[in-house]
Write a protein that holds these residues in place. Structure first.
Motif, short mmCIF file in Angstrom:
data_model
loop_
_atom_site.label_atom_id
_atom_site.label_comp_id
_atom_site.label_asym_id
_atom_site.label_seq_id
_atom_site.Cartn_x
_atom_site.Cartn_y
_atom_site.Cartn_z
N UNK A 1 22.35 -5.10 6.48
CA UNK A 1 22.44 -3.69 6.09
C UNK A 1 23.05 -3.56 4.69
N UNK A 2 22.49 -2.66 3.92
CA UNK A 2 23.00 -2.42 2.57
C UNK A 2 24.45 -1.97 2.61
N UNK A 3 24.80 -1.15 3.61
CA UNK A 3 26.16 -0.61 3.72
C UNK A 3 27.20 -1.70 3.94
N UNK A 4 26.78 -2.88 4.39
CA UNK A 4 27.74 -3.95 4.65
C UNK A 4 28.30 -4.56 3.37
N UNK A 5 27.55 -4.43 2.28
CA UNK A 5 27.98 -5.03 1.02
C UNK A 5 27.87 -6.54 0.99
N UNK A 6 27.16 -7.12 1.97
CA UNK A 6 27.04 -8.58 2.05
C UNK A 6 25.98 -9.06 1.07
N UNK A 7 26.35 -10.03 0.25
CA UNK A 7 25.41 -10.66 -0.66
C UNK A 7 24.91 -11.96 -0.04
N UNK B 1 24.70 -11.77 10.64
CA UNK B 1 25.93 -12.35 10.11
C UNK B 1 26.99 -11.26 9.96
N UNK B 2 28.25 -11.71 9.78
CA UNK B 2 29.36 -10.77 9.64
C UNK B 2 29.83 -10.62 8.21
N UNK B 3 29.65 -11.66 7.41
CA UNK B 3 30.07 -11.64 6.01
C UNK B 3 29.30 -12.73 5.27
N UNK B 4 29.43 -12.74 3.95
CA UNK B 4 28.76 -13.78 3.15
C UNK B 4 29.28 -15.17 3.50
N UNK B 5 30.51 -15.24 4.03
CA UNK B 5 31.09 -16.54 4.40
C UNK B 5 30.38 -17.18 5.58
N UNK B 6 29.55 -16.42 6.29
CA UNK B 6 28.78 -16.99 7.40
C UNK B 6 27.62 -17.86 6.92
N UNK B 7 27.39 -17.87 5.62
CA UNK B 7 26.35 -18.73 5.04
C UNK B 7 27.03 -19.77 4.16
N UNK B 8 26.84 -21.03 4.48
CA UNK B 8 27.47 -22.12 3.72
C UNK B 8 26.40 -23.06 3.17
N UNK C 1 15.21 1.51 3.46
CA UNK C 1 16.35 2.35 3.12
C UNK C 1 17.64 1.94 3.79
N UNK C 2 17.55 1.09 4.81
CA UNK C 2 18.75 0.67 5.54
C UNK C 2 19.26 -0.69 5.11
N UNK C 3 18.32 -1.60 4.78
CA UNK C 3 18.76 -2.94 4.42
C UNK C 3 17.60 -3.85 4.08
N UNK C 4 17.87 -5.15 4.16
CA UNK C 4 16.90 -6.17 3.74
C UNK C 4 16.68 -7.19 4.84
N UNK C 5 15.42 -7.55 5.05
CA UNK C 5 15.07 -8.63 5.97
C UNK C 5 15.06 -9.96 5.22
N UNK C 6 15.61 -10.98 5.87
CA UNK C 6 15.53 -12.34 5.36
C UNK C 6 14.89 -13.21 6.44
#
Length: 241
Positions: free
Chosen positions: A204-210, A234-241, A185-190
């Motif tokens: 966390x789902x609330x972060x809106x990070x894809x 991570x802080x944002x999707x940009x942290x993954x390249x 309910x809080x988010x997703x593990x990778x």
């Protein structure tokens, strides 16, 4: 001939004034964003490396009177952290988790904070992660400007081995394969995997990070400890390249 010279001189003046006006009407060229925070006076602050070393290893440790303030930058995105949690890192390369007092503002990523940990501040291990709590809001003072901190290049094995020293500090891992795991309910593990091992990344789902899964990724984030196991945040999707 004299009349022609005067007309030519007037035309030149008009042209020159036009060029000068156009030049002055442009934005200056140079760096954008806040200026760096000025250098601290020698001995003004305690480094987070030395501050972490104050903790005796177990229990609640009240910060002694006379302990110096520290100055650090927020390296976390509050939307991808539990409410009230902020990760701070300074130029020493060390970091700390700050659990802010109720009613504190949300300190955004990149904010520079001057923290006076005395007068109530307590260090404790929370799920194995060193945390500073109970600091009065008035003793956490935002400063204008920026601080540049170092992001360590590391393998996943390095992170696991050094988690107690590197917690709440930035790392970059290359050659990573990202696979999606369980969701609650809080988010997703990778699961992040490189040639040296695996580590969990919780978003966390609330972060809106894809999160873009796949192989040969470079991931930048900070180390956290949950139930004594190292994780990467991570802080944002940009942290993954």
């Amino acid at each position: 001939m004299e009349f022609i010279k005067q007309k030519w001189s007037a035309a030149m003046i008009v042209t020159l004034l036009s060029v000068l006006w156009s030049s002055c009407d442009k934005q200056p060229i140079g760096p954008t964003g806040p200026d760096p925070v000025g250098p601290a006076a020698p001995g003004q602050y305690i480094s987070l490396k030395d501050f972490r070393a104050l903790y005796p290893g177990s229990g609640n440790f009240t910060i002694p009177a006379g302990t110096k303030k520290f100055r650090a930058v927020v390296i976390s995105n509050s939307a991808n952290e539990a409410a009230g949690n902020f990760r701070l890192q300074d130029e020493s390369g060390s970091g700390i988790r700050l659990y802010a007092a109720i009613g504190s503002p949300v300190y955004s990523l990149g904010s520079v904070l001057e923290v006076d940990p005395t007068g109530g501040g307590i260090l404790e291990l929370y799920n194995g992660d060193l945390e500073l709590k109970s600091v009065p809001q008035a003793k956490v003072v935002p400063l204008s400007g920026t601080i540049t901190v170092t992001t360590r290049n590391a393998t996943i094995a390095d992170i696991i081995t050094n988690k107690d020293l590197w917690a709440s500090s930035l790392v970059k891992v290359t050659g990573v394969t990202i696979t999606q795991g369980s969701t609650n309910g809080t988010g997703t593990n990778y699961t992040l995997t490189d040639a040296s091992g695996t580590i969990t990344m919780f978003v966390r789902t609330a972060s809106g990070i894809t999160v873009t899964t796949g192989s040969n990724k470079t991931v930048t984030g900070y180390i956290t400890i949950y139930q004594s196991a190292a994780e990467l945040v991570i802080r944002s999707a940009a942290d993954i390249q």
